[in-house]
Design an enzyme around this catalytic site. Structure first.
Site, PDB file in Angstrom:
ATOM      1  N   ASP A 144     -55.971  47.229 -97.130  1.00  0.00           N
ATOM      2  CA  ASP A 144     -54.771  46.522 -96.681  1.00  0.00           C
ATOM      3  C   ASP A 144     -54.980  45.913 -95.298  1.00  0.00           C
ATOM      4  OD1 ASP A 144     -52.210  45.581 -96.813  1.00  0.00           O
ATOM      5  OD2 ASP A 144     -51.239  47.498 -96.392  1.00  0.00           O
ATOM      6  N   ASN A 155     -49.068  41.789-106.898  1.00  0.00           N
ATOM      7  CA  ASN A 155     -49.694  40.679-106.156  1.00  0.00           C
ATOM      8  C   ASN A 155     -49.561  39.332-106.881  1.00  0.00           C
ATOM      9  OD1 ASN A 155     -52.435  42.663-104.762  1.00  0.00           O
ATOM     10  ND2 ASN A 155     -50.467  42.126-103.858  1.00  0.00           N
TER      11      ASN A 155
HETATM   12  C1  FPP Z   1     -54.425  43.415 -98.915  1.00  0.00           C
HETATM   13  O1  FPP Z   1     -54.223  42.710 -97.713  1.00  0.00           O
HETATM   14  C2  FPP Z   1     -55.548  42.881 -99.663  1.00  0.00           C
HETATM   15  C3  FPP Z   1     -55.480  42.299-100.900  1.00  0.00           C
HETATM   16  C4  FPP Z   1     -54.239  42.149-101.658  1.00  0.00           C
HETATM   17  C5  FPP Z   1     -56.670  41.760-101.575  1.00  0.00           C
HETATM   18  C6  FPP Z   1     -57.932  42.516-101.364  1.00  0.00           C
HETATM   19  C7  FPP Z   1     -59.063  41.583-101.603  1.00  0.00           C
HETATM   20  C8  FPP Z   1     -60.228  41.591-100.940  1.00  0.00           C
HETATM   21  C9  FPP Z   1     -60.595  42.609 -99.942  1.00  0.00           C
HETATM   22  C10 FPP Z   1     -61.242  40.520-101.173  1.00  0.00           C
HETATM   23  C11 FPP Z   1     -61.840  40.414-102.518  1.00  0.00           C
HETATM   24  C12 FPP Z   1     -62.158  41.711-103.137  1.00  0.00           C
HETATM   25  C13 FPP Z   1     -63.198  41.929-103.967  1.00  0.00           C
HETATM   26  C14 FPP Z   1     -63.306  43.251-104.625  1.00  0.00           C
HETATM   27  C15 FPP Z   1     -64.213  40.937-104.226  1.00  0.00           C
HETATM   28  P1  FPP Z   1     -52.856  41.925 -97.519  1.00  0.00           P
HETATM   29  O2  FPP Z   1     -53.075  40.526 -97.960  1.00  0.00           O
HETATM   30  O3  FPP Z   1     -51.752  42.655 -98.205  1.00  0.00           O
HETATM   31  O4  FPP Z   1     -52.697  41.999 -95.953  1.00  0.00           O
HETATM   32  P2  FPP Z   1     -51.321  42.063 -95.131  1.00  0.00           P
HETATM   33  O5  FPP Z   1     -50.643  43.342 -95.527  1.00  0.00           O
HETATM   34  O6  FPP Z   1     -51.793  42.094 -93.715  1.00  0.00           O
HETATM   35  O7  FPP Z   1     -50.545  40.840 -95.480  1.00  0.00           O
END
Ligand code: FPP
Length: 248
Positions: free
Chosen positions: A21, A69
């Protein structure tokens, strides 16, 4: 600080699950678009997978995309899917080199065709790998998984293949996406949020939780090792008393 050498190989968790996250906030702090955070999150995925394999963790489950998501802006969802395809394509060689098997949990049927194809290829190519299994939770939510499991059990009860009295923990385990994995002993969440967010609700019943303020793109191998060390200091009682545990 190098925490790796302090880890006790006798007390390793077999399975570590991570809620990655903070990508969006990381990008915002730098005045960039959210996708920049996701792109940089890929480095942390690679480092963490390597770190886990190096010390002998057998299963690493990463929450890469939740059912919820899909409700993000279309442009972010599309960018995440493109990133996923590019990453799988690029990293399959690294997985093979490190003897890591790739698997997925979740409603992967709902992913775009290109994603499904790329994943299927990587899963096929790495299926013989033995050192560690990297499980990507994609279009996953625990409530979706449990509902699905219950429906399948109900169907078997209806047709007489399962008796109601046979329904126990082991049987329910068999009807979840994680049926081939042990339950995670440790769950890590980055970015300072203290929530489980519909992730492995059943499987984390007795897991230790580790929360860190670090945003996911900043999460390093050493951060992972620090989490393992913290886990190793805890006493896991499973409902028993401290005295019972020390007498075992
Ligand atoms: C959460 O951060 C992250 C995600 C919803 C996506 C995770 C994806 C990756 C790490 C990249 C691709 C992964 C792979 C396995 C290739 P957020 O967007 O919720 O952050 P925030 O809470 O700060 O808005």
């Amino acid at each position: 600080m190098n925490f790796k050498h302090e880890i006790n190989p006798e007390k390793l968790p077999q399975h570590v699950a991570i809620i990655m996250d903070g990508n969006g906030r990381w990008a915002k702090q730098k005045g960039k678009l959210r996708i920049f955070g996701h792109q940089n999150g890929v480095t942390a995925v690679r480092d963490t997978a390597e770190a886990a394999a190096e010390i002998g963790v057998k299963y690493l489950t990463l929450y890469a995309f939740s059912t919820e998501n899909w409700n993000r802006p279309k442009i972010e969802v599309e960018a995440l899917m493109t990133l996923l395809v590019a990453t799988i394509n690029k990293e399959t060689t690294t997985l093979l080199k490190n003897d890591i098997k790739l698997e997925t949990i979740g409603d992967t049927e709902s992913l775009p065709e290109k994603c499904r194809k790329e994943l299927a290829e990587a899963i096929e190519k790495t299926k013989h790998c033995k050192r560690m299994t990297l499980v990507l939770a994609l279009s996953y939510s625990s409530k979706w998984e449990i509902i699905n499991g219950f429906k399948n059990i109900a169907e078997k009860v209806k047709t007489g293949k399962i008796n109601v009295d046979d329904i126990d923990e082991n049987l329910i385990d068999e009807y979840l996406c994680t049926k081939n994995y042990p339950d995670p002993e440790l769950m890590i969440r980055t970015s300072g949020e203290h929530r489980i967010s519909n992730f492995l609700l059943w499987q984390l019943a007795y897991a230790e939780f580790y929360f860190t303020e670090k945003l996911w793109p900043d999460f390093s191998k050493d951060d992972f090792y620090q989490a393992i060390l913290d886990y190793q200091k805890r006493e896991r009682r499973f409902g028993k008393t401290s005295e019972q545990i020390s007498n075992q």
